[in-house]
Design a protein around this motif. Structure first.
Motif, mmCIF file in Angstrom:
data_model
loop_
_atom_site.group_PDB
_atom_site.id
_atom_site.type_symbol
_atom_site.label_atom_id
_atom_site.label_comp_id
_atom_site.label_asym_id
_atom_site.label_seq_id
_atom_site.Cartn_x
_atom_site.Cartn_y
_atom_site.Cartn_z
ATOM 1 N N GLU A 17 16.292 17.934 75.096
ATOM 2 C CA GLU A 17 17.221 18.269 74.012
ATOM 3 C C GLU A 17 17.783 16.996 73.386
ATOM 4 N N VAL A 18 18.073 16.005 74.195
ATOM 5 C CA VAL A 18 18.566 14.723 73.670
ATOM 6 C C VAL A 18 17.537 14.112 72.725
ATOM 7 N N THR A 19 16.288 14.080 73.159
ATOM 8 C CA THR A 19 15.222 13.526 72.319
ATOM 9 C C THR A 19 15.095 14.293 71.015
ATOM 10 N N SER A 20 15.135 15.619 71.096
ATOM 11 C CA SER A 20 15.034 16.451 69.893
ATOM 12 C C SER A 20 16.171 16.174 68.927
ATOM 13 N N ARG A 21 17.377 16.029 69.462
ATOM 14 C CA ARG A 21 18.545 15.789 68.603
ATOM 15 C C ARG A 21 18.473 14.415 67.936
ATOM 16 N N ILE A 22 18.014 13.411 68.671
ATOM 17 C CA ILE A 22 17.892 12.079 68.071
ATOM 18 C C ILE A 22 16.838 12.092 66.974
ATOM 19 N N ASN A 23 15.737 12.796 67.207
ATOM 20 C CA ASN A 23 14.698 12.912 66.180
ATOM 21 C C ASN A 23 15.242 13.550 64.909
ATOM 22 N N LYS A 24 16.079 14.559 65.070
ATOM 23 C CA LYS A 24 16.659 15.240 63.908
ATOM 24 C C LYS A 24 17.650 14.337 63.175
ATOM 25 N N VAL A 25 18.358 13.525 63.929
ATOM 26 C CA VAL A 25 19.266 12.554 63.317
ATOM 27 C C VAL A 25 18.473 11.596 62.432
ATOM 28 N N GLU A 26 17.379 11.088 62.965
ATOM 29 C CA GLU A 26 16.565 10.143 62.206
ATOM 30 C C GLU A 26 15.980 10.778 60.948
ATOM 31 N N THR A 27 15.528 12.017 61.060
ATOM 32 C CA THR A 27 14.912 12.697 59.909
ATOM 33 C C THR A 27 15.870 12.786 58.736
ATOM 34 N N VAL A 28 17.073 13.286 58.971
ATOM 35 C CA VAL A 28 18.018 13.456 57.861
ATOM 36 C C VAL A 28 18.527 12.102 57.374
ATOM 37 N N ALA A 29 18.641 11.129 58.256
ATOM 38 C CA ALA A 29 19.098 9.799 57.838
ATOM 39 C C ALA A 29 18.096 9.163 56.885
ATOM 40 N N PHE A 30 16.823 9.226 57.232
ATOM 41 C CA PHE A 30 15.796 8.645 56.369
ATOM 42 C C PHE A 30 15.767 9.347 55.010
ATOM 43 N N ASP A 31 15.943 10.665 55.024
ATOM 44 C CA ASP A 31 15.969 11.416 53.759
ATOM 45 C C ASP A 31 17.189 11.038 52.923
ATOM 46 N N LEU A 32 18.328 10.864 53.587
ATOM 47 C CA LEU A 32 19.542 10.455 52.894
ATOM 48 C C LEU A 32 19.368 9.082 52.274
ATOM 49 N N PHE A 33 18.830 8.138 53.029
ATOM 50 C CA PHE A 33 18.673 6.771 52.523
ATOM 51 C C PHE A 33 17.667 6.705 51.371
ATOM 52 N N ASP A 34 16.596 7.502 51.462
ATOM 53 C CA ASP A 34 15.616 7.546 50.357
ATOM 54 C C ASP A 34 16.269 8.075 49.083
ATOM 55 N N GLU A 35 17.064 9.126 49.229
ATOM 56 C CA GLU A 35 17.754 9.711 48.071
ATOM 57 C C GLU A 35 18.750 8.719 47.484
ATOM 58 N N TRP A 36 19.504 8.085 48.353
ATOM 59 C CA TRP A 36 20.517 7.116 47.930
ATOM 60 C C TRP A 36 19.870 5.954 47.177
ATOM 61 N N GLU A 37 18.765 5.449 47.732
ATOM 62 C CA GLU A 37 18.037 4.341 47.112
ATOM 63 C C GLU A 37 17.528 4.729 45.723
ATOM 64 N N ALA A 38 16.978 5.925 45.600
ATOM 65 C CA ALA A 38 16.443 6.391 44.321
ATOM 66 C C ALA A 38 17.550 6.549 43.284
ATOM 67 N N GLU A 39 18.720 6.963 43.720
ATOM 68 C CA GLU A 39 19.825 7.191 42.794
ATOM 69 C C GLU A 39 20.413 5.900 42.235
ATOM 70 N N LEU A 40 20.163 4.784 42.895
ATOM 71 C CA LEU A 40 20.680 3.506 42.398
ATOM 72 C C LEU A 40 20.140 3.191 41.001
ATOM 73 N N ALA A 41 18.918 3.624 40.746
ATOM 74 C CA ALA A 41 18.292 3.348 39.439
ATOM 75 C C ALA A 41 18.950 4.128 38.306
ATOM 76 N N GLN A 42 19.749 5.135 38.644
ATOM 77 C CA GLN A 42 20.367 5.973 37.616
ATOM 78 C C GLN A 42 21.692 5.413 37.098
ATOM 79 N N TYR A 43 22.222 4.401 37.765
ATOM 80 C CA TYR A 43 23.517 3.847 37.364
ATOM 81 C C TYR A 43 23.431 3.110 36.033
ATOM 82 N N GLN A 44 24.437 3.310 35.202
ATOM 83 C CA GLN A 44 24.601 2.535 33.976
ATOM 84 C C GLN A 44 25.637 1.429 34.181
ATOM 85 N N ASN A 45 26.603 1.729 35.056
ATOM 86 C CA ASN A 45 27.658 0.763 35.359
ATOM 87 C C ASN A 45 27.162 -0.197 36.436
#
Length: 226
Positions: A104-132
């Motif tokens: 269960e510990v391994t499964s939970r850590i894997n899930k943490v990594e999955t959403v973190a990588f998705d969050l960082f990819d989204e965040w990185e992509a959104e940087l290009a949208q800034y005008q300021n």
């Protein structure tokens, strides 16, 4: 600002538990899951915090299971009459519980990594949208700092996780040996391994304590910077 409800509670309150659970389990439905969660105001950042909490909680449970396994082993080795079969069965059952908690510990850590990588990819992509320009610089700085904190957290989590298999192997060897040699002589044969096993469990618990503390700090940082 801290979340008022944990995600499972929030989802159930909104009557979407079954739908969201099915989206998580179906292959290729991660995007649909995120979209459904965003419709109820829960974003990847919130999901990451929740999954870190779940990984932390799984480690706390696993700590106790390993402590109990060590205790069961100690009781069996200090056996001085009574029902030896009963002692063995208790140890065997505790090994199974420890193995499940480790998985269960391994499964939970894997899930943490999955959403973190998705969050960082989204965040990185959104940087290009800034005008300021200044806002973009500030957002990128926060992204890099969050990545740094997350990578440090996962490193500690994985180090604690890596200490579980060696302990489980020793426990499994002892359980298997006793299964077909359940007598005082067999108990004596595994007596010498207990000291090393005790050290390994204590080391595991120490690493998990650090991972749990770092998880709490990461959660606090995410909530304070949200």
């Amino acid at each position: 600002m801290q979340k008022m409800l944990k995600l499972p509670t929030l989802v159930k309150t909104l009557g979407l538990a079954s739908l969201l659970a099915s989206l998580v389990l179906l292959p290729g439905c991660t995007t649909a899951y995120y979209a459904a969660m965003e419709k109820v105001g829960v974003h990847k950042r919130d999901i990451l915090i929740d999954r870190v909490e779940e990984a932390r909680d799984a480690q706390q449970v696993s700590q106790q299971e390993f402590k109990d396994a060590l205790d069961q082993m100690s009781q069996l080795l200090n056996f001085h009459g009574g029902n030896l079969q009963q002692r063995y069965e208790a140890l065997s059952a505790q090994y199974d519980d420890s193995k499940k908690s480790a998985d269960e510990v391994t499964s939970r850590i894997n899930k943490v990594e999955t959403v973190a990588f998705d969050l960082f990819d989204e965040w990185e992509a959104e940087l290009a949208q800034y005008q300021n320009k200044q806002l973009k610089i500030d957002s990128k700085k926060k992204l890099l700092e969050t990545k740094r904190q997350f990578n440090a957290l996962v490193k500690v989590m994985r180090r604690a996780e890596s200490k579980m298999p060696p302990v489980l192997r020793v426990l499994n060897d002892n359980v298997l040996y006793l299964k077909h040699n359940l007598n005082a002589k067999a108990v004596g044969a595994i007596q010498g391994e207990f000291g090393v096993l005790q050290q390994d469990v204590n080391s595991l618990i120490s690493e998990m304590n650090r991972a749990i503390a770092d998880s709490n700090q990461f959660i606090a940082n995410m909530n304070n910077n949200g």
